[in-house]
Design a protein around this motif. Sequence first.
Motif, short mmCIF file in Angstrom:
data_model
loop_
_atom_site.label_atom_id
_atom_site.label_comp_id
_atom_site.label_asym_id
_atom_site.label_seq_id
_atom_site.Cartn_x
_atom_site.Cartn_y
_atom_site.Cartn_z
N GLN A 128 0.84 -1.19 0.00
CA GLN A 128 0.00 0.00 0.00
C GLN A 128 0.88 1.25 0.00
O GLN A 128 1.86 1.32 0.74
N VAL A 129 0.53 2.20 -0.83
CA VAL A 129 1.28 3.45 -0.97
C VAL A 129 0.34 4.61 -0.65
O VAL A 129 -0.77 4.68 -1.20
N LEU A 130 0.78 5.50 0.23
CA LEU A 130 -0.04 6.65 0.60
C LEU A 130 0.16 7.78 -0.41
O LEU A 130 1.26 8.00 -0.91
N LYS A 131 -0.91 8.48 -0.70
CA LYS A 131 -0.87 9.68 -1.54
C LYS A 131 -0.29 9.40 -2.92
O LYS A 131 0.58 10.13 -3.41
N GLU A 132 -0.74 8.31 -3.53
CA GLU A 132 -0.31 8.00 -4.89
C GLU A 132 -1.36 8.53 -5.87
O GLU A 132 -2.55 8.34 -5.67
N ASP A 133 -0.88 9.20 -6.90
CA ASP A 133 -1.79 9.82 -7.85
C ASP A 133 -2.73 8.79 -8.48
O ASP A 133 -2.29 7.74 -8.97
N GLY A 134 -4.02 9.10 -8.45
CA GLY A 134 -5.01 8.25 -9.08
C GLY A 134 -5.39 7.01 -8.30
O GLY A 134 -6.15 6.18 -8.81
N LYS A 135 -4.90 6.86 -7.06
CA LYS A 135 -5.22 5.67 -6.27
C LYS A 135 -5.55 6.08 -4.84
O LYS A 135 -5.00 7.05 -4.31
N THR A 136 -6.43 5.29 -4.21
CA THR A 136 -6.74 5.53 -2.81
C THR A 136 -5.68 4.90 -1.92
O THR A 136 -4.99 3.96 -2.32
N PRO A 137 -5.51 5.41 -0.70
CA PRO A 137 -4.47 4.85 0.19
C PRO A 137 -4.66 3.38 0.52
O PRO A 137 -3.70 2.70 0.88
N THR A 138 -5.90 2.88 0.42
CA THR A 138 -6.16 1.48 0.77
C THR A 138 -6.03 0.54 -0.43
O THR A 138 -6.16 -0.68 -0.26
N SER A 139 -5.81 1.07 -1.62
CA SER A 139 -5.68 0.21 -2.79
C SER A 139 -4.29 -0.42 -2.83
O SER A 139 -3.36 0.04 -2.15
N SER A 140 -4.12 -1.44 -3.63
CA SER A 140 -2.86 -2.19 -3.68
C SER A 140 -2.01 -1.76 -4.88
O SER A 140 -2.52 -1.60 -5.99
N SER A 141 -0.75 -1.56 -4.60
CA SER A 141 0.27 -1.47 -5.63
C SER A 141 1.16 -2.69 -5.46
O SER A 141 0.95 -3.50 -4.57
N TYR A 142 2.21 -2.80 -6.29
CA TYR A 142 2.94 -4.07 -6.29
C TYR A 142 4.44 -3.88 -6.41
O TYR A 142 4.93 -3.00 -7.13
N ARG A 143 5.14 -4.73 -5.66
CA ARG A 143 6.59 -4.89 -5.81
C ARG A 143 6.84 -6.18 -6.58
O ARG A 143 6.38 -7.25 -6.15
N TRP A 144 7.55 -6.07 -7.66
CA TRP A 144 7.85 -7.24 -8.49
C TRP A 144 9.29 -7.66 -8.21
O TRP A 144 10.23 -6.92 -8.45
N VAL A 145 9.44 -8.86 -7.67
CA VAL A 145 10.77 -9.36 -7.34
C VAL A 145 11.19 -10.38 -8.38
O VAL A 145 10.41 -11.23 -8.81
N GLN A 146 12.44 -10.26 -8.82
CA GLN A 146 12.99 -11.17 -9.82
C GLN A 146 14.33 -11.69 -9.31
O GLN A 146 15.16 -10.91 -8.84
N THR A 147 14.53 -12.98 -9.38
CA THR A 147 15.80 -13.59 -8.99
C THR A 147 16.33 -14.39 -10.16
O THR A 147 15.58 -15.05 -10.87
N GLY A 148 17.63 -14.33 -10.34
CA GLY A 148 18.24 -15.05 -11.45
C GLY A 148 19.70 -14.67 -11.58
O GLY A 148 20.38 -14.41 -10.59
#
Length: 249
Positions: A128-148
């Motif tokens: 969750q990210v606070l004060k993100e343009d176009g999204k509410t504070p309770t909405s989900s954003s994502y971290r994409w992890v890649q290993t290799g």
Amino acid sequence: MPTPRYVPISVRSMTKNLPRRILRHIRKRYGCRGSTHAPVTAALPPQPLPKSNASADVLAMLLTVKFVDGLPLARFEYVLDRHGVPVPRQILVRWVIGAGRLLKPLHNLLRDTLTDGPFLHVDETAVQVLKEDGKTPTSSSYRWVQTGGPPDKPVVLYDYDPSRSGQVPVRLLEGYRGYLMTDGYEGYHALAETDGIEYLACWAHVRRRFVDAARVKALTAEATLPAGAGRGKLRWELVWWSQQPVAMR
């Protein structure tokens, strides 16, 4: 009186808070005797953030405190103030952003090394990210992890995106060719269908379906068996079966 003999001394080390240290750059200034030319001042050594009083050591500590120790900048502001270094959190935020921009070339090199290997794991995690343009504070954003990466140069890389769209991994791994392992999320299907990518199934996620089926089967079997017909034994066998590694089945 007997002559005293030497006995090795006892040494005890203790940790002590170090005083605040200030790094000063003293630059000489030269002027023309006849005032024909303006005074000339020696150049500053390269600074990580120009027009800022944050040294490279301070930036390294700041990134470690925030991203490794997980301490919010609002709390770190109070820590610095207790040690006689009042820095507003707004300044700390600007330092973190500036340091991130400095590390962008390193991030690009890590991505090049990541895709040099023959095998990749990819997964996404909600945040969750606070004060993100176009999204509410309770909405989900994502971290994409890649290993290799190559076996002798393993890489773990994190990327942020407000979306969980399947175009995100396509963009992050553009140009990659090799084996790809993910979970069953359909957002990876577009990447998996790319020419040159061999899509692999994750056995840990496959196993979950068998575990769920075993639980349902155990409940159904116990409900249909008459009293005293070995319900406990059947449940135990199904639970044991669901907890075994897939290779044993």
